[in-house]
Write an enzyme that holds these catalytic residues in place. Structure first.
Site, PDB file in Angstrom:
ATOM      1  N   CYS A  39       0.797  -1.239   0.000  1.00  0.00           N
ATOM      2  CA  CYS A  39       0.000   0.000   0.000  1.00  0.00           C
ATOM      3  C   CYS A  39       0.829   1.290   0.000  1.00  0.00           C
ATOM      4  O   CYS A  39       0.606   2.142  -0.867  1.00  0.00           O
ATOM      5  CB  CYS A  39      -0.981   0.032   1.162  1.00  0.00           C
ATOM      6  SG  CYS A  39      -1.383  -1.556   1.875  1.00  0.00           S
ATOM      7  N   ARG A  66       5.408 -11.693   5.550  1.00  0.00           N
ATOM      8  CA  ARG A  66       4.754 -11.501   6.843  1.00  0.00           C
ATOM      9  C   ARG A  66       5.230 -12.581   7.789  1.00  0.00           C
ATOM     10  O   ARG A  66       5.363 -13.741   7.405  1.00  0.00           O
ATOM     11  CB  ARG A  66       3.236 -11.566   6.685  1.00  0.00           C
ATOM     12  CG  ARG A  66       2.735 -10.406   5.858  1.00  0.00           C
ATOM     13  CD  ARG A  66       1.243 -10.426   5.683  1.00  0.00           C
ATOM     14  NE  ARG A  66       0.849  -9.408   4.710  1.00  0.00           N
ATOM     15  CZ  ARG A  66      -0.365  -9.277   4.211  1.00  0.00           C
ATOM     16  NH1 ARG A  66      -1.313 -10.107   4.594  1.00  0.00           N
ATOM     17  NH2 ARG A  66      -0.635  -8.333   3.335  1.00  0.00           N
ATOM     18  N   GLN A  95       0.926 -11.190  -3.980  1.00  0.00           N
ATOM     19  CA  GLN A  95      -0.492 -10.819  -4.018  1.00  0.00           C
ATOM     20  C   GLN A  95      -0.819 -10.225  -5.386  1.00  0.00           C
ATOM     21  O   GLN A  95      -0.001  -9.504  -5.943  1.00  0.00           O
ATOM     22  CB  GLN A  95      -0.773  -9.709  -3.012  1.00  0.00           C
ATOM     23  CG  GLN A  95      -0.741 -10.101  -1.572  1.00  0.00           C
ATOM     24  CD  GLN A  95      -1.021  -8.875  -0.707  1.00  0.00           C
ATOM     25  OE1 GLN A  95      -0.338  -7.868  -0.810  1.00  0.00           O
ATOM     26  NE2 GLN A  95      -2.034  -8.960   0.133  1.00  0.00           N
ATOM     27  N   ASP A 128      -2.274  -7.603  -6.008  1.00  0.00           N
ATOM     28  CA  ASP A 128      -2.710  -6.468  -5.208  1.00  0.00           C
ATOM     29  C   ASP A 128      -3.132  -5.289  -6.088  1.00  0.00           C
ATOM     30  O   ASP A 128      -2.669  -5.171  -7.217  1.00  0.00           O
ATOM     31  CB  ASP A 128      -1.541  -6.032  -4.313  1.00  0.00           C
ATOM     32  CG  ASP A 128      -2.019  -5.341  -3.054  1.00  0.00           C
ATOM     33  OD1 ASP A 128      -3.249  -5.240  -2.861  1.00  0.00           O
ATOM     34  OD2 ASP A 128      -1.165  -4.904  -2.252  1.00  0.00           O
ATOM     35  N   HIS A 155      -4.613  -0.909  -5.561  1.00  0.00           N
ATOM     36  CA  HIS A 155      -5.165   0.169  -4.748  1.00  0.00           C
ATOM     37  C   HIS A 155      -5.891   1.126  -5.666  1.00  0.00           C
ATOM     38  O   HIS A 155      -5.326   1.582  -6.653  1.00  0.00           O
ATOM     39  CB  HIS A 155      -4.054   0.856  -3.957  1.00  0.00           C
ATOM     40  CG  HIS A 155      -3.441  -0.071  -2.959  1.00  0.00           C
ATOM     41  ND1 HIS A 155      -2.337  -0.836  -3.234  1.00  0.00           N
ATOM     42  CD2 HIS A 155      -3.836  -0.406  -1.698  1.00  0.00           C
ATOM     43  CE1 HIS A 155      -2.058  -1.599  -2.190  1.00  0.00           C
ATOM     44  NE2 HIS A 155      -2.949  -1.362  -1.240  1.00  0.00           N
ATOM     45  N   LYS A 194     -13.838  -4.386   5.757  1.00  0.00           N
ATOM     46  CA  LYS A 194     -13.495  -5.129   4.539  1.00  0.00           C
ATOM     47  C   LYS A 194     -14.531  -6.200   4.221  1.00  0.00           C
ATOM     48  O   LYS A 194     -15.297  -6.610   5.083  1.00  0.00           O
ATOM     49  CB  LYS A 194     -12.129  -5.784   4.697  1.00  0.00           C
ATOM     50  CG  LYS A 194     -12.069  -6.769   5.858  1.00  0.00           C
ATOM     51  CD  LYS A 194     -10.768  -7.539   5.908  1.00  0.00           C
ATOM     52  CE  LYS A 194     -10.745  -8.486   7.085  1.00  0.00           C
ATOM     53  NZ  LYS A 194      -9.608  -9.374   7.120  1.00  0.00           N
ATOM     54  N   HIS A 198      -8.252  -1.057  -0.974  1.00  0.00           N
ATOM     55  CA  HIS A 198      -7.229  -2.103  -1.143  1.00  0.00           C
ATOM     56  C   HIS A 198      -7.982  -3.327  -1.633  1.00  0.00           C
ATOM     57  O   HIS A 198      -9.005  -3.669  -1.050  1.00  0.00           O
ATOM     58  CB  HIS A 198      -6.596  -2.532   0.183  1.00  0.00           C
ATOM     59  CG  HIS A 198      -6.081  -1.435   1.034  1.00  0.00           C
ATOM     60  ND1 HIS A 198      -4.749  -1.278   1.290  1.00  0.00           N
ATOM     61  CD2 HIS A 198      -6.706  -0.464   1.734  1.00  0.00           C
ATOM     62  CE1 HIS A 198      -4.571  -0.261   2.112  1.00  0.00           C
ATOM     63  NE2 HIS A 198      -5.746   0.246   2.399  1.00  0.00           N
TER      64      HIS A 198
HETATM   65 ZN   LIG Z   1      -3.137  -2.277   0.542  1.00  0.00          ZN
END
Ligand SMILES: [Zn+2]
Ligand SMILES: [Zn+2]
Length: 579
Positions: free
Chosen positions: A275, A304, A322, A324, A326, A406, A452
């Site tokens: 992010c 992580r 991911q 991912d 945004h 979320k 996200h």
């Molecule tokens: Zn994020």
């Protein structure tokens, strides 16, 4: 009667049986667990698997004996006398609040307990349970305490349910991503590299790339822009984002470069999320409301920290990629963006052949940033999107992330097991922390909202779920190797090469198996390797320019080569799912 009551009563009966068979045993605790129960014992000798059968037999005897569970309230001093020589029980009594403790007696076995139990042991089906394993377990989970022997059991109301449970376990074992990963030569986890870190072998890496390419293509087609960011950043970045405060236990420790040079004063951190990097790209120039929404996507690899005990094959790892993204948008655009994100999610998940989902809306957790008003607003937008698309969901109170609520989507696999994959999160807070802005219609500076979203989630986990769902037999478009060409004898090798050459023009992933093994061995291997199509070529096929097609352990007979190529091309293009 509740099955938990039966399972709990069986834990007592297990302890009773152990008391009878192994005098002098000291007793720990015996709770119920998913599908069954366990009990911890301090035994004078270690147990062998055949001991479990003896204990089971004794338990059946006790069940048939029709013992009742008699409750009594005792003062602490009386119970201390009763449990003399039972140090674990005495320790528990000492810690119990109040002056009295409740005990239950069945036959000659007494235990500290609050109940409830069956009235008589006769109510339990003697064929509805089974002791499954012996394991070591520290008293109260602490390494400083003695190691006890834990006996596990499973229990159901009927023998049929018990049999089904074992059948399910067997089926699940066949689908275990760790076992399939090895059998199909897709990946491994290496002791020298570290737990929870996946090494993708050629076949696994190509599978991962096929999925990444497909997802990325969809995102680019849906107005996303591709970005790419580093794996580490200054620790201070994570202080601004709030991760060092709210996400600390999931981050690897920071590291410093001071030894390398005087000018290197900053500490660094390996990224647990992408992010802040995307926000930095957003902030690189002043944005007008006309440019929004802006959707940045990245196949971002994050790290992580997970305790080694919870790591599990591809499902729980310490490093993963991911899909991912945004999305930066104005408050007016939020609902529309959420609706289209959800639409895209289900389109993609269904393409992979998943049909059943569990959708959860997670609300504000105990530790959070931002105002209550912004939490309420973002939660309502998520609700709106779910309701607009008529997606059934349940609310998971307090399970949101520290920066916002979320939607989590669990994929249900072919055995009905739910797997957490997709997450879509609304965030009013990170844009504020990083002072991200846009210029609105009136020329005023405003704060954008950030969404996200990771639709597949962790690609490692997603591939694990795919493997378990399909038991390794992936659809054609996903299979790392799609076709094997198998010549019957050495005189067919030339034609087999010709077939291979023609097929490679169609960009399929294939292997020519012209080694010295017998045809039947090659077919068997191909089936074990879950190769979607095995093409056997001999005299007849050579003469008629055809191939003999085998798929999913079945002989589909001969097919003209040109027809086969056409058929395969359509199946791949359409991303067909055949089970
Ligand atoms: Zn994020
Ligand atoms: Zn009890």
């Amino acid at each position: 009667m509740k099955i938990e009551t039966i399972r709990h009563s069986l834990a007592h009966i297990l302890a009773y049986a152990v008391q009878e068979l192994f005098p002098g045993t000291k007793f720990g605790i015996g709770p119920t667990i998913e599908n069954g129960f366990y009990y911890d014992f301090d035994l004078k000798r270690s147990l062998a698997p055949e001991d479990l059968l003896k204990i089971e037999e004794k338990m059946r005897e006790i069940i048939k004996g029709g013992f009742s569970f008699k409750k009594e309230k005792l003062s602490k001093s009386d119970s201390n006398r009763l449990f003399k020589g039972q140090p674990y029980k005495l320790e528990l009594i000492k810690e119990l609040p109040g002056k009295t403790v409740s005990i239950y007696q069945s036959g000659s076995f007494v235990d500290l307990c609050k109940g409830p139990h069956v009235k008589s042991t006769k109510e339990i089906n003697p064929d509805g349970f089974k002791l499954t394993k012996i394991a070591g377990a520290y008293w109260r989970g602490s390494e400083k305490n003695p190691m006890l022997t834990r006996i596990y059991g499973v229990a159901f109301k009927t023998k049929k349910e018990l049999d089904n449970y074992f059948k399910f376990q067997e089926e699940a074992k066949k689908r275990d991503n760790r076992i399939l990963g090895q059998k199909l030569d897709l990946f491994h986890i290496d002791e020298n590299i570290g737990p929870g870190l996946i090494l993708w072998h050629p076949k696994g890496a190509i599978l991962k790339r096929i999925i990444e390419n497909y997802a990325l293509e969809e995102y680019l087609r849906n107005g996303y822009q591709l970005v790419s960011t580093p794996h580490i950043a200054k620790l201070n970045l994570w202080k601004i984002s709030g991760h060092t405060e709210f996400y600390k236990e999931n981050m690897f420790p920071a590291f410093h470069l001071r030894e390398l040079g005087e000018e290197e004063k900053d500490d660094y951190q390996i990224k647990p999320m992408n992010c802040p990097f995307h926000i930095a790209i957003y902030k690189q120039s002043i944005k007008s409301y006309r440019q929004l929404p802006l959707r940045y996507t990245e196949l971002g690899t994050v790290y992580r920290y997970e305790k080694s005990g919870v790591l599990h094959g591809l499902i729980r790892v310490r490093g993963f990629t991911q899909d991912d993204a945004h999305i930066f948008c104005t408050p007016d655009q939020l609902s529309k963006e959420l609706v289209s994100t959800l639409r895209l999610t289900f389109k993609i998940l269904k393409t992979f052949g998943f049909k059943n989902f569990e959708v959860c809306l997670s609300t504000r957790p105990k530790k959070y940033v931002g105002t209550l008003k912004s939490w309420e607003k973002s939660t309502n937008s998520l609700k709106y999107a779910l309701e607009k698309l008529k997606i059934p969901y349940r609310i998971d109170p307090g399970e949101g992330v520290f920066y916002g609520p979320k939607i989590d989507i669990k994929i249900k696999d072919s055995l009905g097991r739910p797997w957490q994959c997709t997450t879509i999160q609304v965030d009013f807070n990170l844009p504020k922390q990083f002072k991200a802005a846009y210029i609105d219609r009136k020329g005023k500076k405003q704060q954008p909202i950030m969404i996200h979203r990771a639709l597949l989630g962790s690609l490692e986990r997603f591939i694990g779920v795919l493997l378990e769902h399909y038991a390794g037999a992936l659809p054609l478009w996903l299979s790392p190797i799609q076709i094997w060409i198998i010549p019957v004898g050495s005189r067919h090798k030339k034609y087999a090469k010709e077939v291979t050459k023609k097929l490679s023009v169609s960009e399929t992933r294939l292997e020519l198996k012209d080694g010295n093994e017998t045809v039947s061995k090659k077919i068997r291997d191909g089936e074990l390797q879950k190769i979607p199509y095995l093409l056997v070529v001999g005299d007849k096929e050579m003469k008629t320019k055809s191939v003999r097609v085998r798929s999913k352990n079945k002989d589909l007979g001969p097919m003209e080569l040109t027809n086969f190529i056409e058929k395969v091309k359509i199946e791949i293009d359409k991303k067909e799912i055949k089970i």
